[in-house]
Design a protein around this motif. Structure first.
Motif, short mmCIF file in Angstrom:
data_model
loop_
_atom_site.label_atom_id
_atom_site.label_comp_id
_atom_site.label_asym_id
_atom_site.label_seq_id
_atom_site.Cartn_x
_atom_site.Cartn_y
_atom_site.Cartn_z
N GLN A 129 1.14 -1.07 -0.08
CA GLN A 129 -0.34 -0.16 -0.37
C GLN A 129 0.59 1.38 -0.08
OE1 GLN A 129 -2.94 0.18 2.85
NE2 GLN A 129 -3.21 -2.07 2.85
N ASN A 130 0.16 2.43 0.10
CA ASN A 130 0.81 3.41 -0.01
C ASN A 130 0.70 4.77 1.14
OD1 ASN A 130 1.69 3.67 -3.13
ND2 ASN A 130 -0.10 4.17 -3.64
N TYR A 131 1.26 4.42 1.65
CA TYR A 131 1.27 5.62 3.31
C TYR A 131 1.85 6.65 3.22
CZ TYR A 131 0.15 0.88 4.86
OH TYR A 131 -0.28 -0.15 5.16
N PRO A 132 1.03 7.97 3.48
CA PRO A 132 2.18 9.38 2.94
C PRO A 132 2.27 9.30 5.18
CG PRO A 132 -0.60 9.54 2.99
CD PRO A 132 -0.32 7.92 2.79
N ARG A 147 -4.01 6.11 16.89
CA ARG A 147 -2.23 5.39 17.51
C ARG A 147 -1.34 4.14 16.96
NH1 ARG A 147 -3.22 7.28 24.17
NH2 ARG A 147 -3.91 9.69 24.15
N SER A 148 -2.39 3.48 16.31
CA SER A 148 -1.85 2.45 16.25
C SER A 148 -0.80 2.26 14.84
CB SER A 148 -3.23 0.96 16.31
OG SER A 148 -3.54 2.11 15.36
N ASP A 149 -1.08 3.72 13.93
CA ASP A 149 -0.57 4.38 12.81
C ASP A 149 0.83 5.23 12.92
OD1 ASP A 149 -2.48 2.81 11.54
OD2 ASP A 149 -3.65 4.64 11.51
N ARG A 150 1.00 4.81 15.33
CA ARG A 150 2.31 5.59 14.97
C ARG A 150 3.07 5.57 14.93
NH1 ARG A 150 5.42 5.61 19.40
NH2 ARG A 150 6.23 7.54 20.04
N ILE A 151 4.96 5.73 14.40
CA ILE A 151 5.88 5.08 13.66
C ILE A 151 6.78 5.72 14.78
CG2 ILE A 151 7.79 5.41 11.59
CD1 ILE A 151 4.47 4.63 10.89
N TYR A 159 7.01 15.66 18.88
CA TYR A 159 6.11 15.61 17.71
C TYR A 159 6.48 14.16 17.68
CZ TYR A 159 10.01 14.30 15.51
OH TYR A 159 11.48 13.65 15.47
N GLN A 160 5.08 13.41 16.70
CA GLN A 160 4.95 12.57 16.00
C GLN A 160 4.29 12.53 15.56
OE1 GLN A 160 4.78 9.65 18.88
NE2 GLN A 160 5.35 11.46 20.46
N VAL A 161 5.06 11.27 14.78
CA VAL A 161 4.24 10.86 13.15
C VAL A 161 3.21 9.34 12.86
CG1 VAL A 161 6.13 9.76 10.75
CG2 VAL A 161 6.95 11.55 12.41
N TYR A 162 2.69 9.34 12.19
CA TYR A 162 2.17 8.92 11.82
C TYR A 162 1.77 8.75 10.39
CZ TYR A 162 -0.38 9.64 16.47
OH TYR A 162 -0.53 9.13 17.53
N ALA A 163 1.40 7.06 9.83
CA ALA A 163 1.05 6.44 8.88
C ALA A 163 0.09 6.56 8.25
CB ALA A 163 2.22 5.52 8.58
N THR A 168 -8.18 5.85 5.11
CA THR A 168 -8.25 6.70 6.40
C THR A 168 -8.53 7.71 5.81
OG1 THR A 168 -7.17 5.10 7.79
CG2 THR A 168 -7.23 8.02 8.18
N SER A 169 -9.51 8.76 5.99
CA SER A 169 -10.05 10.00 5.44
C SER A 169 -8.63 11.55 6.50
CB SER A 169 -11.60 10.29 6.42
OG SER A 169 -11.60 11.87 5.45
N ILE A 170 -8.49 11.96 5.20
CA ILE A 170 -6.90 13.04 5.93
C ILE A 170 -7.98 14.15 7.04
CG2 ILE A 170 -5.93 14.76 5.63
CD1 ILE A 170 -5.50 13.53 2.28
N ALA A 171 -9.48 13.92 6.62
CA ALA A 171 -10.21 14.98 7.18
C ALA A 171 -10.43 14.25 8.99
CB ALA A 171 -11.97 14.94 7.14
N GLU A 172 -10.05 13.48 9.21
CA GLU A 172 -10.22 12.40 10.59
C GLU A 172 -8.66 13.22 10.99
OE1 GLU A 172 -11.22 8.58 10.83
OE2 GLU A 172 -11.61 8.00 9.29
N LEU A 173 -7.93 13.59 10.53
CA LEU A 173 -6.18 14.06 11.52
C LEU A 173 -6.70 15.42 12.08
CD1 LEU A 173 -3.73 13.41 8.61
CD2 LEU A 173 -4.03 12.38 10.60
N PRO A 174 -6.00 15.81 12.70
CA PRO A 174 -6.55 16.68 13.91
C PRO A 174 -5.56 17.74 12.41
CG PRO A 174 -5.03 15.42 14.69
CD PRO A 174 -5.94 15.07 13.93
N LEU A 175 -5.90 19.37 13.01
CA LEU A 175 -5.79 20.48 12.30
C LEU A 175 -4.09 20.63 12.43
CD1 LEU A 175 -8.63 22.78 11.77
CD2 LEU A 175 -8.13 21.26 10.49
N SER A 176 -3.25 20.37 13.01
CA SER A 176 -2.17 20.49 13.80
C SER A 176 -1.20 18.90 12.75
CB SER A 176 -1.97 20.62 15.14
OG SER A 176 -2.31 19.17 15.81
N CYS A 177 -1.55 18.73 11.99
CA CYS A 177 -0.27 17.09 11.60
C CYS A 177 0.17 18.48 9.92
CB CYS A 177 -1.43 16.12 11.38
SG CYS A 177 -1.95 15.25 12.75
#
Length: 615
Positions: A129-132, A147-151, A159-163, A168-177
């Protein structure tokens, strides 16, 4: 050129061609496994080390070794992963990232489309798969359910990095990402934290070598294949290892050496048979003289298995033997490696017809195959040089009267050779070593290996090469500038012998390097010319007269031009006359005064500068 030599040369070319082909075929590649370290995986085709040549592996299968002896695979673009294991049968390579344990960092910009490798998918849950990747603030993370997608290996304290996967919809991400970069077509297992997922598996489909390994064979590129085709080959019959190459080269060299040895043996045997035939024909013609012919077994019995050695020369070794308890003999075993039998024929032909008190008598001969020997009467007092040499221990036994008698006997023997035989015999090697002494110290001339027979009325002898012993050879033997070669060559050698008797020393010492040393015969001439006392050599007046007489005759004999030398008949008359009747000869050295000449330099100039007489 005979067939054996042609075969040898042909084999040599084939051998060289084989080595060239082998070098081109191998050219640094072999069947040996390579390792970066003791615990590293084995490296062989289709992989190769970067230090090996390109054709040793398949394109794109390049490995390298670190300073810590770890094996590294580099993927496009600039992803360097360590190799844990390589399964050549299933065509799978296992990789890990020990410095960071963080595949997502290594796979930024990774593009396996330009690589021969693919990610190995073991289950439906491990699809590609492709993961941004997104960088989020800690507060946003605490309020998120992803949190399960945390790298964790990319995350930090602030800071925390997520894949984010495709559903997954980008709209679900907080605005601070904030988006960092994309990971394209990777298995989701490499994003999961935990030791079980720290090994990455890549597979390859080309080249297809797994079936070779499954059959217990190995794989390699086909020779002269422009399409990168591969082939299987048995492990014990594949490309040669270093030890096999060394074995092939050594074996080929030994075979070449054996062929060369056989060729030399063949040619030696052929030439030796020709020599034997020549000698047998000569002995057949010589049979009328009724010499005693011995077998080689007789020679061994006579010499008691060659127990007592008397001496050794260029043409053979002399042993003492006995025909009975009363009759002792000297047996010369000839070296078959020297000459072509000419020395043997010379001695037999010459000495078999000679009967003179001052010439050694030939008792018998042996021509048994390639073994040849001559049997002479035994003379117990050895050779003259043992008594006149400055280092001789027996010199005191011979007084000057006896030395005079010995010189007279030698002169009579040479005169007999020149005029007393049916043919004129030129010895060409008159020297103290070839004058033997019997029990009464009567001299006998020996060693006729270089002798030449010619008619009595022949005044000039043709020669192809100079012959004799350096220091005793007449100048004309080297160059016609001094005159033609004749019996006067023996006169010159006899003159040198007389001067050695006077001086009690060798004429030429080639080891002397002192350039101030006076040439010995010229020194004697200067003493006589200046009317100095010959007591420099002896104390007694009568002995001094004998020494002066021998010196004057010797100087007459060593005149540079043969025409200025007396014949041996005249030499005998001079030896029998009183000393005061002799006249001093002209200076044979053509010098105005005492000239210092180094003997070794004179010898070298004769050997290298004078023209050799053609036939």
């Amino acid at each position: 050129m005979d067939i054996c030599l042609k075969m040898l040369i042909s084999y040599l070319f084939l051998f060289l061609a084989f080595i060239v082909d082998l070098r081109e075929a191998q050219n640094g590649c072999d069947d040996q496994l390579r390792y970066c370290g003791a615990h590293s995986p084995a490296i062989r085709f289709p992989f190769r080390l970067s230090s090996q040549l390109e054709h040793c592996g398949y394109p794109g299968f390049i490995l390298s070794c670190t300073d810590a002896n770890q094996t590294v695979l580099e993927l496009p673009i600039s992803a360097k992963l360590f190799v844990k294991e390589i399964n050549y049968t299933s065509q799978v390579i296992q990789l890990y990232d020990p410095p960071h344990h963080c595949f997502p960092r290594q796979f930024r910009g990774l593009n396996l489309s330009s690589s021969p490798f693919q990610f190995k998918v073991n289950s439906p849950y491990d699809d590609l798969q492709n993961y941004p990747l997104f960088n989020c603030s800690p507060r946003a993370i605490m309020n998120s359910d992803r949190r399960s997608d945390r790298i964790s290996c990319l995350s930090g304290p602030t800071y925390q990095v997520y894949a984010i996967n495709y559903f997954t919809s980008i709209a679900e991400l907080p605005l601070s990402c904030t988006k960092m970069y994309n990971l394209l077509s990777i298995p989701n297992t490499i994003l999961i934290d935990g030791s079980d997922y720290k090994v990455l598996q890549l597979s390859w489909s080309i080249p297809k070598c797994g079936h070779c390994e499954a059959k217990g064979k190995k794989c390699r590129l086909k020779n002269n294949s422009s399409k990168l085709q591969t082939e299987c080959f048995p492990k014990d019959k594949g490309s040669l290892s270093k030890s096999a190459i060394a074995g092939v080269i050594l074996g080929s060299f030994l075979l070449l050496l054996a062929i060369f040895a056989l060729y030399r043996l063949y040619t030696y045997d052929k030439v030796e048979k020709e020599h034997q035939a020549k000698i047998e024909k000569f002995l057949e013609d010589y049979r009328n003289f009724k010499p005693t012919r011995y077998s080689y077994a007789d020679i061994k019995r006579i010499t008691n298995q060659f127990t007592e050695k008397l001496g050794e020369g260029a043409y053979g070794t002399v042993f003492k033997g006995k025909l009975s308890n009363e009759i002792h003999v000297a047996v010369k075993i000839l070296n078959t490696s020297n000459g072509n039998g000419e020395e043997f024929i010379n001695e037999v032909e010459t000495m078999g017809t000679i009967h003179h008190v001052n010439v050694v008598r030939l008792v018998g001969l042996c021509a048994d195959g390639f073994r040849r020997a001559l049997v002479y009467e035994f003379l117990p007092n050895d050779s003259l040089d043992k008594f006149i040499s400055s280092t001789g221990t027996k010199k005191c036994i011979l007084n000057w009267d006896k030395l005079h008698d010995i010189a007279l006997g030698i002169a009579k023997g040479i005169e007999y050779l020149h005029q007393g035989c049916g043919q004129q015999i030129l010895h060409f090697d008159i020297k103290p070593h070839n004058v033997l002494l019997d029990q009464n110290f009567n001299p006998k001339i020996s060693d006729f290996g270089l002798a030449k027979l010619c008619s009595k009325d022949q005044s000039v002898v043709s020669m192809t090469t100079a012959r004799g012993t350096m220091g005793y050879i007449a100048p004309e033997v080297f160059s016609r500038n001094f005159g033609n070669v004749s019996s006067k060559a023996d006169v010159y050698s006899f003159g040198i012998l007389l001067l050695e008797i006077v001086g009690g020393r060798k004429n030429v010492d080639v080891t002397v390097e002192n350039t101030s040393q006076v040439y010995f015969p010229e020194w004697i001439y200067n003493i006589l010319e200046q009317k100095e006392d010959m007591r420099i050599f002896v104390d007694d007046d009568e002995d001094a007269k004998i020494a002066k007489k021998l010196a004057i005759i010797g100087l007459w004999c060593i005149q540079w031009h043969p025409v200025d030398r007396p014949s041996m008949k005249v030499v005998v008359q001079m030896l029998e006359e009183e000393e005061d009747k002799l006249i001093m000869p002209h200076n044979p050295f053509a010098s105005a005064g005492p000239v210092q000449i180094n003997a070794s330099i004179l010898v070298k100039s004769l050997n290298h500068e004078l023209e050799v007489i053609p036939e």
